[in-house]
Write a protein that holds these residues in place. Structure first.
Motif, PDB file in Angstrom:
ATOM      1  N   ALA A 198       0.817  -1.213   0.000  1.00 39.69           N
ATOM      2  CA  ALA A 198       0.000   0.000   0.000  1.00 39.69           C
ATOM      3  C   ALA A 198       0.850   1.261   0.000  1.00 39.69           C
ATOM      4  O   ALA A 198       0.426   2.292  -0.536  1.00 39.69           O
ATOM      5  CB  ALA A 198      -0.936  -0.003   1.210  1.00 39.69           C
ATOM      6  N   TYR A 199       2.030   1.221   0.583  1.00 39.12           N
ATOM      7  CA  TYR A 199       2.894   2.404   0.611  1.00 39.12           C
ATOM      8  C   TYR A 199       4.263   2.127   0.003  1.00 39.12           C
ATOM      9  O   TYR A 199       5.210   2.870   0.236  1.00 39.12           O
ATOM     10  CB  TYR A 199       3.058   2.912   2.046  1.00 39.12           C
ATOM     11  CG  TYR A 199       3.542   1.876   3.032  1.00 39.12           C
ATOM     12  CD1 TYR A 199       4.897   1.658   3.241  1.00 39.12           C
ATOM     13  CD2 TYR A 199       2.645   1.108   3.753  1.00 39.12           C
ATOM     14  CE1 TYR A 199       5.351   0.716   4.149  1.00 39.12           C
ATOM     15  CE2 TYR A 199       3.081   0.154   4.662  1.00 39.12           C
ATOM     16  CZ  TYR A 199       4.427  -0.033   4.858  1.00 39.12           C
ATOM     17  OH  TYR A 199       4.862  -0.981   5.750  1.00 39.12           O
ATOM     18  N   MET A 200       4.367   1.104  -0.803  1.00 36.12           N
ATOM     19  CA  MET A 200       5.633   0.715  -1.405  1.00 36.12           C
ATOM     20  C   MET A 200       6.139   1.768  -2.393  1.00 36.12           C
ATOM     21  O   MET A 200       7.320   2.135  -2.377  1.00 36.12           O
ATOM     22  CB  MET A 200       5.480  -0.637  -2.106  1.00 36.12           C
ATOM     23  CG  MET A 200       6.725  -1.162  -2.796  1.00 36.12           C
ATOM     24  SD  MET A 200       6.422  -2.825  -3.446  1.00 36.12           S
ATOM     25  CE  MET A 200       5.053  -2.490  -4.583  1.00 36.12           C
ATOM     26  N   ILE A 201       5.255   2.275  -3.244  1.00 38.89           N
ATOM     27  CA  ILE A 201       5.665   3.247  -4.268  1.00 38.89           C
ATOM     28  C   ILE A 201       6.081   4.579  -3.648  1.00 38.89           C
ATOM     29  O   ILE A 201       7.151   5.122  -3.981  1.00 38.89           O
ATOM     30  CB  ILE A 201       4.550   3.419  -5.311  1.00 38.89           C
ATOM     31  CG1 ILE A 201       4.326   2.102  -6.060  1.00 38.89           C
ATOM     32  CG2 ILE A 201       4.890   4.547  -6.283  1.00 38.89           C
ATOM     33  CD1 ILE A 201       3.196   2.145  -7.067  1.00 38.89           C
ATOM     34  N   PRO A 202       5.274   5.182  -2.735  1.00 36.85           N
ATOM     35  CA  PRO A 202       5.747   6.436  -2.101  1.00 36.85           C
ATOM     36  C   PRO A 202       7.067   6.256  -1.351  1.00 36.85           C
ATOM     37  O   PRO A 202       7.921   7.153  -1.371  1.00 36.85           O
ATOM     38  CB  PRO A 202       4.604   6.789  -1.141  1.00 36.85           C
ATOM     39  CG  PRO A 202       3.408   6.104  -1.695  1.00 36.85           C
ATOM     40  CD  PRO A 202       3.914   4.838  -2.307  1.00 36.85           C
ATOM     41  N   GLN A 203       7.230   5.126  -0.741  1.00 39.47           N
ATOM     42  CA  GLN A 203       8.476   4.866  -0.020  1.00 39.47           C
ATOM     43  C   GLN A 203       9.657   4.799  -0.976  1.00 39.47           C
ATOM     44  O   GLN A 203      10.748   5.319  -0.690  1.00 39.47           O
ATOM     45  CB  GLN A 203       8.333   3.546   0.750  1.00 39.47           C
ATOM     46  CG  GLN A 203       9.286   3.380   1.906  1.00 39.47           C
ATOM     47  CD  GLN A 203       8.939   2.163   2.720  1.00 39.47           C
ATOM     48  OE1 GLN A 203       8.833   1.059   2.190  1.00 39.47           O
ATOM     49  NE2 GLN A 203       8.740   2.341   4.014  1.00 39.47           N
ATOM     50  N   TYR A 204       9.441   4.176  -2.117  1.00 40.88           N
ATOM     51  CA  TYR A 204      10.513   4.082  -3.112  1.00 40.88           C
ATOM     52  C   TYR A 204      10.876   5.468  -3.651  1.00 40.88           C
ATOM     53  O   TYR A 204      12.053   5.772  -3.858  1.00 40.88           O
ATOM     54  CB  TYR A 204      10.083   3.162  -4.254  1.00 40.88           C
ATOM     55  CG  TYR A 204      11.104   3.063  -5.357  1.00 40.88           C
ATOM     56  CD1 TYR A 204      12.214   2.237  -5.236  1.00 40.88           C
ATOM     57  CD2 TYR A 204      10.964   3.806  -6.535  1.00 40.88           C
ATOM     58  CE1 TYR A 204      13.157   2.143  -6.237  1.00 40.88           C
ATOM     59  CE2 TYR A 204      11.901   3.725  -7.548  1.00 40.88           C
ATOM     60  CZ  TYR A 204      12.991   2.888  -7.392  1.00 40.88           C
ATOM     61  OH  TYR A 204      13.930   2.803  -8.387  1.00 40.88           O
ATOM     62  N   ILE A 205       9.868   6.308  -3.868  1.00 41.06           N
ATOM     63  CA  ILE A 205      10.136   7.661  -4.374  1.00 41.06           C
ATOM     64  C   ILE A 205      10.952   8.464  -3.360  1.00 41.06           C
ATOM     65  O   ILE A 205      11.908   9.170  -3.715  1.00 41.06           O
ATOM     66  CB  ILE A 205       8.808   8.370  -4.708  1.00 41.06           C
ATOM     67  CG1 ILE A 205       8.108   7.656  -5.872  1.00 41.06           C
ATOM     68  CG2 ILE A 205       9.047   9.839  -5.046  1.00 41.06           C
ATOM     69  CD1 ILE A 205       6.727   8.209  -6.181  1.00 41.06           C
ATOM     70  N   ILE A 206      10.596   8.347  -2.078  1.00 43.02           N
ATOM     71  CA  ILE A 206      11.318   9.087  -1.038  1.00 43.02           C
ATOM     72  C   ILE A 206      12.781   8.643  -0.964  1.00 43.02           C
ATOM     73  O   ILE A 206      13.704   9.472  -0.924  1.00 43.02           O
ATOM     74  CB  ILE A 206      10.622   8.903   0.322  1.00 43.02           C
ATOM     75  CG1 ILE A 206       9.241   9.565   0.301  1.00 43.02           C
ATOM     76  CG2 ILE A 206      11.470   9.488   1.445  1.00 43.02           C
ATOM     77  CD1 ILE A 206       8.418   9.305   1.549  1.00 43.02           C
TER      78      ILE A 206
END
Length: 298
Positions: free
Chosen positions: A144-152
């Motif tokens: 659920a938060y994998m993509i935002p975490q990768y961007i950060i």
């Protein structure tokens, strides 16, 4: 001189009122034997794939999937455990996996035990609500938060480095929950006495609480190390260079490239499982004790 003897009544043993002799009925004995037989069969069924993998690692490629299964290798090919190091980049994979497993385990044990002390032994407004909110993150799937975490992490310049996995898994809600449950079983009188003696909260945590939490710490170390060692998706996303691959990514690539080398694939799988088996056997006693006492309160 005559000896005078007095006849004293012999003392008789009177069992207490709640005494019950340990007498099992035939039905109870049969049930106990059936339980042990069932557990033995279940244990054998669980261990059977691992035993087959170890045996297959000592066979030739043509013998791995023979029908019926050849349980005794003939001949025993010990050279598979030499060829796997020459054929693959096993040394680099194990080195990277060890760095991540040891680093993540240390960080989660440190941060988890330290945060758990605050939730268990200190009083501040909103403590219980904050703890429930933090533990509630366990129910949120990583996807659920994998993509935002990768961007950060990418914008921070940590992508494609081992630091990305270390930062990603430095904190764990499960470790905080496990350690807090164990800290709640430690008498509060110990902390109060230490405060009266002038110890700071950090000193109480380091000198009193942590030394009394061996089983819980061993449990957290074991679970964290195993989860990090077996992690596949996280390193797959963040570690793109071959020199940064972990053993799980490396074995998957090796199986795709040498899909006919069945014996070597089994050999690599045995090598990847062996450290976990050794660590679990070494800490099994503490693991069981930590799980059994984590929910108790003194």
């Amino acid at each position: 001189m005559a000896l005078l003897t007095l006849d004293r009544p012999a003392k008789t043993f009177t069992p207490p009122a709640d005494f019950r002799p340990d007498r099992r009925t035939p039905g109870q004995v049969i049930a106990r034997v059936a339980l042990y037989v069932g557990l033995s069969v279940a244990s054998a069924a669980i261990l059977l794939p691992f035993v087959w993998m170890v045996i297959s690692s000592l066979k030739t490629n043509n013998q791995v999937f023979t029908v019926p299964i050849q349980w005794i290798p003939d001949p025993v090919v010990w050279s598979n455990y030499v060829d796997i190091w020459a054929t693959s980049n096993m040394t680099t994979w194990i080195r990277n996996t060890l760095i991540l497993s040891v680093g993540v385990t240390f960080l989660q044990v440190f941060t988890g035990s330290f945060a758990a002390y605050g939730f268990s032994k200190m009083r501040f407004p909103g403590r219980d609500v904050l703890f429930l909110a933090y533990v509630g993150t366990i129910a949120v799937p990583w996807q659920a938060y994998m993509i935002p975490q990768y961007i950060i992490l990418s914008r921070a310049g940590l992508s494609n480095t081992l630091w990305s996995i270390l930062v990603l898994q430095a904190f764990g809600a499960f470790g905080v929950f496990l350690m807090k449950q164990y800290y709640d079983s430690i008498p509060e009188e110990l902390s109060e006495a230490a405060r009266i003696d002038g110890l700071s909260e950090y000193s109480i945590w380091r000198r009193i609480v942590v030394p009394l939490s061996g089983p819980a710490l061993a449990t957290l170390v074991l679970l964290t190390f195993v989860n990090t060692w077996n992690d596949y998706l996280g390193p797959l996303i963040y570690l793109r260079d071959r020199d940064l691959w972990t053993i799980q990514i490396g074995l998957n690539s090796f199986a795709s490239q040498y899909n006919t080398e069945h014996a070597l694939i089994m050999t690599g799988s045995v090598i990847s499982v062996l450290p976990i088996a050794i660590i679990f056997l070494a800490g099994q006693r503490y693991f069981v004790q930590g799980i059994a006492t984590a929910g108790l309160k003194g």
